[in-house]
Design a protein around this motif. Sequence first.
Motif: not given
Length: 280
Positions: A1-8, A50-55, A125-133
């Motif tokens: 499940m997407d991390a953002l969805l879990i947070v929501i 991020a770690f689950v997705n290898g990022e 949400l900046p943590a989500a940005v860092a996770a994606q980059n």
Amino acid sequence: MDALLIVIIVAAVTSAACWVLSLITRDTSWVDRAWSIVPVVYVWIFVAGAFVNGEGSARVVVMGVLATAWGARLTFNFARKGGYTGMEDYRWAILRGRMRPWQFQIFNLLFIICYQMALLVLITLPAAVAAQNPSALTGWDALFIAAFVAFLVGETVADQQQWRFHQRKKEAGGTLAPGFATTGLFRYSRHPNFFFEQAQWWAFYAIGATAAVTGGAGVIGGVLNPTIVGPALLTVLFIGSTIFTESITASKYPAYADYRRTTSMLAPWPPRARAVATQS
């Protein structure tokens, strides 16, 4: 499940719980009790995702550590003031007295619960940005991490100075001139703790923005990206809250008017000289 969805989902469940508890207990400070806890949970959800997705990256882990340090300090300060013992924020009681019951319940649901709980998601949400980059830490990261830590220390000092003042006031029987803290950091700012609180989340945003830039984004989308809404709305909240808080303080302590004229509201700044009456 997407991390953002879990947070929501977690935010929605927490919001519902806070609302129901506020109705059952007639205590609207449940969001206050969650304030220092849920953002930490959200950030670590982004880290784990991020770690689950290898990022996974050092940057996103550091953001988790910074958020945890912020939450631990704020939770401690809130707890020692009795925040978890059923004590409601005095400002909510004042607002309740100024509104009709149905008006306050709408305010409770839309602002106290929905707005503030949404805000607690937005600032993380900046943590989500860092996770994606994911990328290596840079000099800019070091700068913003150092700034976050400095702001954290500043808020710790300000809260401790305020705590000591109120302890002395309590020991003096509840009255200690001028009625509010004016020394230490409070000589340079009427609310230094509020300033440092906001500044930490602006630094947190800057770390996420750095991740976006190193990931290839430019000024728009990188330096300035949608997650800036979080710290911006937090600043709006604090300014509004500060104005309301000061209206209460000024009504209780006549000396506050002079303090307000000479001392910066938020950003620490050398105090202005007091006006001197001319003699005729």
